[in-house]
Design a protein around this motif. Structure first.
Motif, PDB file in Angstrom:
ATOM      1  N   UNK A   1     -51.164 -32.969 -28.289  1.00  0.00           N
ATOM      2  CA  UNK A   1     -51.791 -32.798 -26.964  1.00  0.00           C
ATOM      3  C   UNK A   1     -52.380 -31.402 -26.822  1.00  0.00           C
ATOM      4  N   UNK A   2     -51.639 -30.398 -27.264  1.00  0.00           N
ATOM      5  CA  UNK A   2     -52.120 -29.018 -27.179  1.00  0.00           C
ATOM      6  C   UNK A   2     -53.360 -28.811 -28.055  1.00  0.00           C
ATOM      7  N   UNK A   3     -53.306 -29.282 -29.282  1.00  0.00           N
ATOM      8  CA  UNK A   3     -54.434 -29.129 -30.208  1.00  0.00           C
ATOM      9  C   UNK A   3     -55.684 -29.832 -29.686  1.00  0.00           C
ATOM     10  N   UNK A   4     -55.501 -30.967 -29.066  1.00  0.00           N
ATOM     11  CA  UNK A   4     -56.640 -31.689 -28.513  1.00  0.00           C
ATOM     12  C   UNK A   4     -57.246 -30.937 -27.337  1.00  0.00           C
ATOM     13  N   UNK A   5     -56.411 -30.381 -26.481  1.00  0.00           N
ATOM     14  CA  UNK A   5     -56.914 -29.610 -25.340  1.00  0.00           C
ATOM     15  C   UNK A   5     -57.653 -28.358 -25.797  1.00  0.00           C
ATOM     16  N   UNK A   6     -57.215 -27.788 -26.907  1.00  0.00           N
ATOM     17  CA  UNK A   6     -57.839 -26.572 -27.432  1.00  0.00           C
ATOM     18  C   UNK A   6     -58.994 -26.888 -28.402  1.00  0.00           C
ATOM     19  N   UNK A   7     -59.343 -28.158 -28.504  1.00  0.00           N
ATOM     20  CA  UNK A   7     -60.423 -28.601 -29.403  1.00  0.00           C
ATOM     21  C   UNK A   7     -60.198 -28.177 -30.860  1.00  0.00           C
ATOM     22  N   UNK A   8     -58.933 -28.139 -31.251  1.00  0.00           N
ATOM     23  CA  UNK A   8     -58.605 -27.783 -32.647  1.00  0.00           C
ATOM     24  C   UNK A   8     -58.291 -29.014 -33.500  1.00  0.00           C
ATOM     25  N   UNK A   9     -58.278 -30.160 -32.849  1.00  0.00           N
ATOM     26  CA  UNK A   9     -57.944 -31.385 -33.555  1.00  0.00           C
ATOM     27  C   UNK A   9     -59.182 -32.285 -33.575  1.00  0.00           C
TER      28      UNK A   9
END
Length: 306
Positions: free
Chosen positions: A292-300
């Motif tokens: 969830x965090x990676x998706x919010x930070x556009x890192x995934x």
């Protein structure tokens, strides 16, 4: 042959070893990882050669006892066409010679396995069959004998454990490839059924990248885990659980073609097999939060499959 399930399992085991070791370098760890994959591939040829060596053992044994001359035997077992084909296969012979693979160094194991075969329903049915000998029925006989009698036996498993500690967790997966080879073996194309170590260059690159990226970025991934565990001291996280989560994060970040759900499911299954039930729940929750965090930070970033 070395599919991604086996690659992940081997990588997790070696990452765990790396985490608990104080003096391993990245290069050393990578060498050990690929050595463990090579040993898994060697097990595949040990199983193929077992058919050949067990047939030779039975022929010698039956000849010494004068049984081969009796009509009831009709030489059906020792003249099995699959065993003959495997004994003459150039690719198998070369690998076996290079690695010095032989079951004849373990006569007691061959004796015990032979006794199990002779007592099996599959053997009795095969020997007493009124059908004319044919490659398909010969292949089916060995597939049944290996699957139902030899592969599950403690005799085989104990011998393999003595031969190589890397094979403790390999037999189930490698057996699948081995049985597939028996089923599809074709004398017209004798090498086509022999499965290569890696399916293709992509799988080999996947193995190397997954392992190296996990080792190189281990501290970064550990901090990511630490920031997502609530009411839990990082020192209380088991090393195996940390190895699994580091590997999962590495795959999530470095392989855009692998869907998130595939990665999560694969590593949760590894956690169930190699850690505790509570660990799998803990790992599942932690990885979900990290995703969830990676998706919010556009890192995934994942490739959309059309």
């Amino acid at each position: 042959m070395t599919n991604r399930v086996l690659i992940r399992i081997k990588a997790v085991q070696l990452i765990y070893s790396f985490l608990i070791s104080q003096n391993k370098t990245v290069d050393k760890a990578e060498q050990e990882f690929f050595f463990s994959l090579e040993k898994s591939y060697e097990l595949y040829f040990y199983l193929l050669q077992l058919i050949v060596d067990l047939t030779d053992y039975m022929q010698d044994r039956l000849t010494r006892r004068g049984i081969l001359s009796k009509k009831i035997m009709t030489n059906r077992f020792v003249e099995n066409q699959l065993a003959a084909e495997l004994s003459q296969n150039v690719q198998i012979s070369k690998f076996v010679a290079d690695k010095k693979i032989s079951w004849k160094d373990f006569p007691e194991t061959l004796r015990d396995l032979a006794n199990m075969v002779l007592k099996s329903e599959e053997y009795v049915e095969y020997i007493n069959s009124s059908e004319e000998p044919a490659l398909d029925s010969d292949k089916e006989f060995w597939r049944k004998i290996m699957k139902k009698v030899i592969l599950p036996s403690e005799v085989l498993q104990n011998q393999l454990e003595e031969l190589c500690i890397y094979w403790n967790d390999d037999l189930e997966i490698i057996s699948g490839f081995f049985l597939k080879t028996i089923k599809r073996y074709d004398p017209e194309h004798p090498d086509a059924a022999i499965i290569p170590m890696f399916k293709d260059k992509e799988d080999e690159d996947y193995a190397r990248t997954l392992f190296v990226k996990t080792v190189e970025n281990g501290l970064e991934y550990e901090k990511l885990v630490e920031s997502h565990i609530k009411n839990w001291d990082l020192e209380r996280v088991a090393k195996m659980d940390m190895a699994i989560m580091q590997m999962a994060i590495s795959e999530l970040l470095n392989f855009p073609n692998i869907p998130v759900t595939v990665t999560l499911n694969e590593y949760i299954e590894i956690a169930k097999a190699y850690s505790t039930e509570k660990s799998s729940v803990f790992i599942n929750g932690t990885l979900d939060a990290i995703v969830n965090t990676l998706q919010k930070e556009n890192k995934l970033l994942k490739v959309v499959r059309l």
